[in-house]
Design a protein around this motif. Sequence first.
Motif, PDB file in Angstrom:
ATOM      1  N   UNK A   1      29.547 -28.235 -17.012  1.00  0.00           N
ATOM      2  CA  UNK A   1      30.017 -27.078 -16.251  1.00  0.00           C
ATOM      3  C   UNK A   1      29.815 -25.779 -17.034  1.00  0.00           C
ATOM      4  N   UNK A   2      29.915 -25.831 -18.347  1.00  0.00           N
ATOM      5  CA  UNK A   2      29.657 -24.626 -19.139  1.00  0.00           C
ATOM      6  C   UNK A   2      28.172 -24.268 -19.112  1.00  0.00           C
ATOM      7  N   UNK A   3      27.301 -25.266 -19.005  1.00  0.00           N
ATOM      8  CA  UNK A   3      25.877 -24.968 -18.829  1.00  0.00           C
ATOM      9  C   UNK A   3      25.630 -24.311 -17.475  1.00  0.00           C
ATOM     10  N   UNK A   4      26.371 -24.750 -16.476  1.00  0.00           N
ATOM     11  CA  UNK A   4      26.253 -24.112 -15.166  1.00  0.00           C
ATOM     12  C   UNK A   4      26.782 -22.679 -15.221  1.00  0.00           C
ATOM     13  N   UNK A   5      27.857 -22.478 -15.959  1.00  0.00           N
ATOM     14  CA  UNK A   5      28.400 -21.126 -16.099  1.00  0.00           C
ATOM     15  C   UNK A   5      27.389 -20.201 -16.763  1.00  0.00           C
TER      16      UNK A   5
ATOM     17  N   UNK B   1      36.415 -21.029 -10.527  1.00  0.00           N
ATOM     18  CA  UNK B   1      36.710 -22.312 -11.169  1.00  0.00           C
ATOM     19  C   UNK B   1      38.211 -22.600 -11.123  1.00  0.00           C
ATOM     20  N   UNK B   2      39.024 -21.573 -11.332  1.00  0.00           N
ATOM     21  CA  UNK B   2      40.464 -21.789 -11.323  1.00  0.00           C
ATOM     22  C   UNK B   2      40.931 -22.175  -9.917  1.00  0.00           C
ATOM     23  N   UNK B   3      40.333 -21.604  -8.892  1.00  0.00           N
ATOM     24  CA  UNK B   3      40.679 -21.945  -7.517  1.00  0.00           C
ATOM     25  C   UNK B   3      40.350 -23.401  -7.204  1.00  0.00           C
ATOM     26  N   UNK B   4      39.256 -23.920  -7.792  1.00  0.00           N
ATOM     27  CA  UNK B   4      38.881 -25.314  -7.565  1.00  0.00           C
ATOM     28  C   UNK B   4      39.931 -26.283  -8.114  1.00  0.00           C
ATOM     29  N   UNK B   5      40.628 -25.874  -9.153  1.00  0.00           N
ATOM     30  CA  UNK B   5      41.736 -26.668  -9.673  1.00  0.00           C
ATOM     31  C   UNK B   5      41.302 -27.917 -10.418  1.00  0.00           C
ATOM     32  N   UNK B   6      42.270 -28.756 -10.751  1.00  0.00           N
ATOM     33  CA  UNK B   6      41.994 -29.998 -11.469  1.00  0.00           C
ATOM     34  C   UNK B   6      41.278 -29.736 -12.776  1.00  0.00           C
TER      35      UNK B   6
ATOM     36  N   UNK C   1      37.651 -25.544 -17.166  1.00  0.00           N
ATOM     37  CA  UNK C   1      36.422 -24.757 -17.298  1.00  0.00           C
ATOM     38  C   UNK C   1      36.759 -23.269 -17.242  1.00  0.00           C
ATOM     39  N   UNK C   2      37.655 -22.912 -16.305  1.00  0.00           N
ATOM     40  CA  UNK C   2      38.099 -21.517 -16.214  1.00  0.00           C
ATOM     41  C   UNK C   2      38.704 -21.046 -17.533  1.00  0.00           C
ATOM     42  N   UNK C   3      39.516 -21.893 -18.166  1.00  0.00           N
ATOM     43  CA  UNK C   3      40.108 -21.535 -19.454  1.00  0.00           C
ATOM     44  C   UNK C   3      39.023 -21.316 -20.504  1.00  0.00           C
TER      45      UNK C   3
END
Length: 411
Positions: free
Chosen positions: A303-307, A357-362, A367-369
């Motif tokens: 996910x960080x690569x996607x970011x 990312x934070x809205x997606x939750x879980x 990832x948001x953090x």
Amino acid sequence: MKRRICLVVPTNRECSATLAEVMAEAEYAERHHDVDVHLLVLDSSDDFTSHAKTLADARTVHHLDETHQREFLRQVIGRAGAAGPARLLDLLLPDRCSYGACTDRAFLIAAALGCESVHRRDSDLYFQTYAGEKVFPIHAELAALGRPAREVVADEDRLDESRRDLTVAMVGASFVGDMSVDVEDVREADGYYDLVSLWAAPGSTEAEKRALVEDSFTGSAPFDGDHAVLSVVDPMRVDMHNISFHGLHEKVPLPPATDTIGSDYFLIHVAHRAGLPGVLHNRHIVNFHTGERKTDAGFLAYQMRFAKFILSMYYFHFIYQRMTTDDPADIAAIVRASARQPQEPNETQARLMERAYRTLGGRFAGVADRIRDHRDVLLSEARRDIEDYADLIDAWAGLVAAARETPLPHV
């Protein structure tokens, strides 16, 4: 004399089953086409020995771990007399994951082997089966790649007359199976649109963004008989795990960005923006997600690569909108101009991405953090990746010429 071609699989994971599939594709190519296939496996995994056992029966195989790749690159860079040799070596063989750099190494090794084309597959694929036979993309690739466009027979011909005396520079297709970016389990969730739409070009309308989100990372229809289109290929219709290049890869390298998905797609856009003839076929590979991708560590890394991909698009859209040629000097100048853009718009992208990312939750909240805690580093790396790329473009012609004179290290 037979055409010599390079069929390459870069890998950083266990992939013996995929290697067996690609070995079968190489054998098919030699049976059905007048070619000499050099199978190249660039192996950064911990499974070199098991991979070597799988590859033992391949007719012509070059299986290189990172030590041997580094030895080869040192020789090439030294023979080229390029400025900043240590930095070039780091760009071409970084200590972090780089989809572009691993493919650039394949391009240079293919030049050393005397191969006129490069055919790339990935380590997380297998081939479709139709009417009891494997559906190998190389069949469609070898029917057109490197030939004058007017000599190519296709089911559909959409190529402008002014392009017909040019050589077919790219042949590719897409995939079926798992999404190419691993966000399938949240497609219907709040926040999915907000996240994926962030890679849209600046100025896109709401309708264009929704169409992009709907089309992104989803693949194509299963094979039901060959269909090939001669055209200037739409980059949205092909994937880098099912692609082949002739000539173009020796003119322009791929961006060596680290920890960034999509960094290996640049040549597809060069071919499109320069109006180079290509063929889009329907021998799609089957994409699957490995188990490692689902672990906590694998999930976060991916996910960080996607970011970073989303942050890189701020620079790449600037380039794509201005690029009209495959001339390396012109492209390098545009790349440098892109790197000089103000960073504030990308800072906004980072904030929006964190929120999505934070809205997606879980697990996505983690990832948001990470984006929040490393925002400045991510932003500066995205810019530096573009600056590095311009320098690699400048050095590329000399590196390719040197590679042609450099023997591969003995394994």
